[in-house]
Design a protein around this motif. Structure first.
Motif, PDB file in Angstrom:
ATOM      1  N   LYS A  80     -25.365  -1.360 -21.423  1.00  0.00           N
ATOM      2  CA  LYS A  80     -25.112  -1.878 -20.054  1.00  0.00           C
ATOM      3  C   LYS A  80     -26.218  -3.047 -19.753  1.00  0.00           C
ATOM      4  O   LYS A  80     -27.543  -2.495 -20.237  1.00  0.00           O
ATOM      5  CB  LYS A  80     -25.167  -1.183 -19.083  1.00  0.00           C
ATOM      6  CG  LYS A  80     -23.823  -0.105 -18.927  1.00  0.00           C
ATOM      7  CD  LYS A  80     -23.951   0.750 -17.779  1.00  0.00           C
ATOM      8  CE  LYS A  80     -22.603   1.679 -17.735  1.00  0.00           C
ATOM      9  NZ  LYS A  80     -22.424   2.649 -16.437  1.00  0.00           N
ATOM     10  N   LEU A 106     -22.506  -3.236  -7.942  1.00  0.00           N
ATOM     11  CA  LEU A 106     -23.119  -3.571  -9.336  1.00  0.00           C
ATOM     12  C   LEU A 106     -22.712  -2.527 -10.083  1.00  0.00           C
ATOM     13  O   LEU A 106     -22.457  -3.096 -11.536  1.00  0.00           O
ATOM     14  CB  LEU A 106     -24.544  -4.036  -9.009  1.00  0.00           C
ATOM     15  CG  LEU A 106     -24.991  -5.037  -8.249  1.00  0.00           C
ATOM     16  CD1 LEU A 106     -26.451  -5.290  -7.902  1.00  0.00           C
ATOM     17  CD2 LEU A 106     -24.098  -6.195  -8.433  1.00  0.00           C
ATOM     18  N   LYS A 158     -20.346  -0.602 -10.357  1.00  0.00           N
ATOM     19  CA  LYS A 158     -18.835  -0.890 -10.932  1.00  0.00           C
ATOM     20  C   LYS A 158     -18.721  -1.948 -11.823  1.00  0.00           C
ATOM     21  O   LYS A 158     -17.626  -2.058 -12.634  1.00  0.00           O
ATOM     22  CB  LYS A 158     -18.086  -1.142  -9.479  1.00  0.00           C
ATOM     23  CG  LYS A 158     -17.793   0.167  -8.602  1.00  0.00           C
ATOM     24  CD  LYS A 158     -16.939   0.112  -7.497  1.00  0.00           C
ATOM     25  CE  LYS A 158     -16.728   1.149  -6.594  1.00  0.00           C
ATOM     26  NZ  LYS A 158     -15.955   1.030  -5.213  1.00  0.00           N
ATOM     27  N   GLN A 159     -19.305  -2.946 -11.630  1.00  0.00           N
ATOM     28  CA  GLN A 159     -19.351  -4.266 -12.534  1.00  0.00           C
ATOM     29  C   GLN A 159     -19.878  -3.887 -13.860  1.00  0.00           C
ATOM     30  O   GLN A 159     -19.735  -4.695 -14.973  1.00  0.00           O
ATOM     31  CB  GLN A 159     -20.163  -5.335 -11.844  1.00  0.00           C
ATOM     32  CG  GLN A 159     -19.419  -5.964 -10.608  1.00  0.00           C
ATOM     33  CD  GLN A 159     -20.277  -7.193 -10.184  1.00  0.00           C
ATOM     34  OE1 GLN A 159     -21.320  -7.751 -10.786  1.00  0.00           O
ATOM     35  NE2 GLN A 159     -19.874  -7.642  -8.906  1.00  0.00           N
ATOM     36  N   TRP A 163     -23.410  -2.921 -14.504  1.00  0.00           N
ATOM     37  CA  TRP A 163     -24.978  -2.974 -14.452  1.00  0.00           C
ATOM     38  C   TRP A 163     -25.472  -1.735 -14.477  1.00  0.00           C
ATOM     39  O   TRP A 163     -25.237  -0.878 -13.805  1.00  0.00           O
ATOM     40  CB  TRP A 163     -25.407  -4.020 -13.427  1.00  0.00           C
ATOM     41  CG  TRP A 163     -24.970  -5.261 -13.190  1.00  0.00           C
ATOM     42  CD1 TRP A 163     -23.786  -5.703 -12.641  1.00  0.00           C
ATOM     43  CD2 TRP A 163     -25.666  -6.454 -13.700  1.00  0.00           C
ATOM     44  NE1 TRP A 163     -24.027  -7.227 -12.783  1.00  0.00           N
ATOM     45  CE2 TRP A 163     -25.097  -7.652 -13.577  1.00  0.00           C
ATOM     46  CE3 TRP A 163     -26.878  -6.624 -14.417  1.00  0.00           C
ATOM     47  CZ2 TRP A 163     -25.195  -8.840 -14.039  1.00  0.00           C
ATOM     48  CZ3 TRP A 163     -27.359  -7.717 -15.005  1.00  0.00           C
ATOM     49  CH2 TRP A 163     -26.505  -9.075 -14.808  1.00  0.00           C
ATOM     50  N   GLY A 193     -23.020  -9.841  -5.386  1.00  0.00           N
ATOM     51  CA  GLY A 193     -22.149  -9.229  -6.483  1.00  0.00           C
ATOM     52  C   GLY A 193     -21.278 -10.382  -7.081  1.00  0.00           C
ATOM     53  O   GLY A 193     -21.119 -10.405  -8.427  1.00  0.00           O
ATOM     54  N   HIS A 194     -20.887 -11.460  -6.562  1.00  0.00           N
ATOM     55  CA  HIS A 194     -19.765 -12.334  -6.864  1.00  0.00           C
ATOM     56  C   HIS A 194     -20.843 -13.357  -7.814  1.00  0.00           C
ATOM     57  O   HIS A 194     -20.338 -13.696  -9.034  1.00  0.00           O
ATOM     58  CB  HIS A 194     -19.517 -13.089  -5.641  1.00  0.00           C
ATOM     59  CG  HIS A 194     -18.647 -14.346  -6.078  1.00  0.00           C
ATOM     60  ND1 HIS A 194     -17.158 -13.940  -6.610  1.00  0.00           N
ATOM     61  CD2 HIS A 194     -18.716 -15.705  -6.112  1.00  0.00           C
ATOM     62  CE1 HIS A 194     -16.577 -15.271  -6.582  1.00  0.00           C
ATOM     63  NE2 HIS A 194     -17.658 -16.285  -6.309  1.00  0.00           N
ATOM     64  N   LEU A 224     -23.507 -12.756  -9.556  1.00  0.00           N
ATOM     65  CA  LEU A 224     -23.977 -11.932 -10.799  1.00  0.00           C
ATOM     66  C   LEU A 224     -22.621 -11.919 -11.508  1.00  0.00           C
ATOM     67  O   LEU A 224     -22.765 -11.774 -13.025  1.00  0.00           O
ATOM     68  CB  LEU A 224     -24.407 -10.699 -10.412  1.00  0.00           C
ATOM     69  CG  LEU A 224     -25.901 -10.615  -9.774  1.00  0.00           C
ATOM     70  CD1 LEU A 224     -26.350  -9.402  -9.174  1.00  0.00           C
ATOM     71  CD2 LEU A 224     -26.906 -11.337 -10.864  1.00  0.00           C
ATOM     72  N   ALA A 225     -21.447 -11.698 -11.188  1.00  0.00           N
ATOM     73  CA  ALA A 225     -20.408 -11.676 -11.938  1.00  0.00           C
ATOM     74  C   ALA A 225     -20.034 -12.789 -12.408  1.00  0.00           C
ATOM     75  O   ALA A 225     -19.208 -13.036 -13.427  1.00  0.00           O
ATOM     76  CB  ALA A 225     -19.239 -10.902 -11.202  1.00  0.00           C
ATOM     77  N   HIS A 226     -20.298 -14.086 -11.995  1.00  0.00           N
ATOM     78  CA  HIS A 226     -19.820 -15.287 -12.307  1.00  0.00           C
ATOM     79  C   HIS A 226     -21.038 -15.975 -12.466  1.00  0.00           C
ATOM     80  O   HIS A 226     -21.495 -17.069 -11.644  1.00  0.00           O
ATOM     81  CB  HIS A 226     -18.987 -16.068 -11.145  1.00  0.00           C
ATOM     82  CG  HIS A 226     -17.944 -15.021 -11.101  1.00  0.00           C
ATOM     83  ND1 HIS A 226     -16.583 -15.488 -11.875  1.00  0.00           N
ATOM     84  CD2 HIS A 226     -17.601 -14.358 -10.116  1.00  0.00           C
ATOM     85  CE1 HIS A 226     -15.729 -14.625 -11.332  1.00  0.00           C
ATOM     86  NE2 HIS A 226     -16.102 -13.967 -10.488  1.00  0.00           N
ATOM     87  N   TYR A 265     -15.955 -17.281  -3.761  1.00  0.00           N
ATOM     88  CA  TYR A 265     -15.992 -16.040  -2.862  1.00  0.00           C
ATOM     89  C   TYR A 265     -15.231 -16.134  -1.625  1.00  0.00           C
ATOM     90  O   TYR A 265     -15.362 -17.233  -0.899  1.00  0.00           O
ATOM     91  CB  TYR A 265     -17.524 -15.710  -2.666  1.00  0.00           C
ATOM     92  CG  TYR A 265     -17.815 -14.514  -1.850  1.00  0.00           C
ATOM     93  CD1 TYR A 265     -17.626 -13.389  -2.420  1.00  0.00           C
ATOM     94  CD2 TYR A 265     -18.096 -14.684  -0.456  1.00  0.00           C
ATOM     95  CE1 TYR A 265     -17.984 -12.160  -1.573  1.00  0.00           C
ATOM     96  CE2 TYR A 265     -18.178 -13.372   0.159  1.00  0.00           C
ATOM     97  CZ  TYR A 265     -18.327 -12.116  -0.373  1.00  0.00           C
ATOM     98  OH  TYR A 265     -18.461 -11.062   0.439  1.00  0.00           O
TER      99      TYR A 265
END
Length: 276
Positions: A2, A21, A23-24, A26, A198-199, A201-203, A263
């Motif tokens: 991770k 995070l 759940k994503q 991290w 979170g958005h 960091l996911a993108h 977002y």
């Protein structure tokens, strides 16, 4: 394995964001002075370190770090207190990042207090930053320091954060001590601050230098107070009034850059119901 994320200044926003995070995917490490006073969900490790100690900060990077989120708060609400809380840690982090072979992605959570507009102007990320408060000046200085590092940095300038645990204004309205002035106000729910972090960091393709983190409806202060009063079941007719613009100025903030990332706000405007 991770990717590892350091959250420097593990407070309310960190605690709201950390489960997202995890759940994503991290590996989240929360950094604070007294981790024994914090609670952490499964998947989050808390470690003790001072943001004002460069040696302690550097040790956090003994293992590879893919991303860093910085949410700093002052212990002393004076000019020097703001300097120690915002600027000094960013200078230390700048030095640490500059020594890394692969600097991390960095999100620095700041404030729209770096803007000084007072006439209800529309403000976006390109507007002039001329803060009129000590906190705004030190935040802007800290932004420039961290953006001068070798890391890829996005500054998140948040408007007035509200949500559970942020009760001062509600208490003032209920007590009848909140003062209404002829100013524009801007707000963002704490869940949307967490959600947008979170958005981003996911993108990672969304990596602008600055984002205004605010909802979609600036409100005159009277209208904002009326909505909060409706939630509380009280009226604002007896609240004291002033014809002066307060220290936070009067401006209308645009969130078009935030929305352009895709977002979707959980709270696009301040509700007038009991939803908080």
């Amino acid at each position: 394995m991770k990717p590892r994320l350091l959250w420097i200044g593990y407070g309310d926003i960190a605690q709201r964001t950390a489960p997202l995070l995890v759940k994503q995917g991290w590996q989240v490490v929360g950094v604070c002075r007294q981790p024994e006073r914090k609670t952490a969900p499964a998947g989050v490790e808390l470690v003790a370190a001072s943001a004002n100690n460069e040696t302690e900060l550097k040790a956090l990077f003994d293992e590879p770090v893919a991303a860093v989120v910085i949410t700093l708060t002052p212990n002393d609400y004076s000019r020097d207190g703001y300097h120690q809380a915002y600027v000094v840690p960013c200078r230390h982090l700048q030095q640490v990042f500059n020594q890394l072979a692969e600097p991390p992605r960095v999100l620095y959570v700041s404030s729209t207090g770096v803007y000084g507009q007072t006439h209800g102007e529309w403000v976006d990320e390109e507007s002039a930053t001329e803060p009129t408060s000590d906190s705004g000046e030190m935040l802007l200085q800290a932004e420039r320091v961290i953006q001068g590092s070798a890391a890829t940095v996005s500054v998140l300038r948040c408007s007035g954060i509200y949500g559970p645990g942020r009760e001062r204004l509600r208490q003032q309205i209920q007590a009848g001590t909140a003062v209404i002035s002829p100013t524009w106000t801007n707000r963002i729910h704490s869940d949307d601050v967490a959600g947008f972090i979170g958005h981003l960091l996911a993108h990672p393709e969304h990596c602008e230098d600055v984002y205004l983190v605010t909802d979609s409806q600036p409100l005159l202060q009277q209208d904002a107070y009326a909505r909060i009063a409706a939630q509380l079941g009280v009226a604002i007719t007896e609240l004291p009034r002033s014809d002066k613009v307060g220290a936070r100025g009067s401006k209308r903030l645009s969130n078009q850059r935030l929305l352009a990332t895709g977002y979707q706000l959980l709270h696009p405007e301040l509700a007038s119901t009991s939803e908080r």
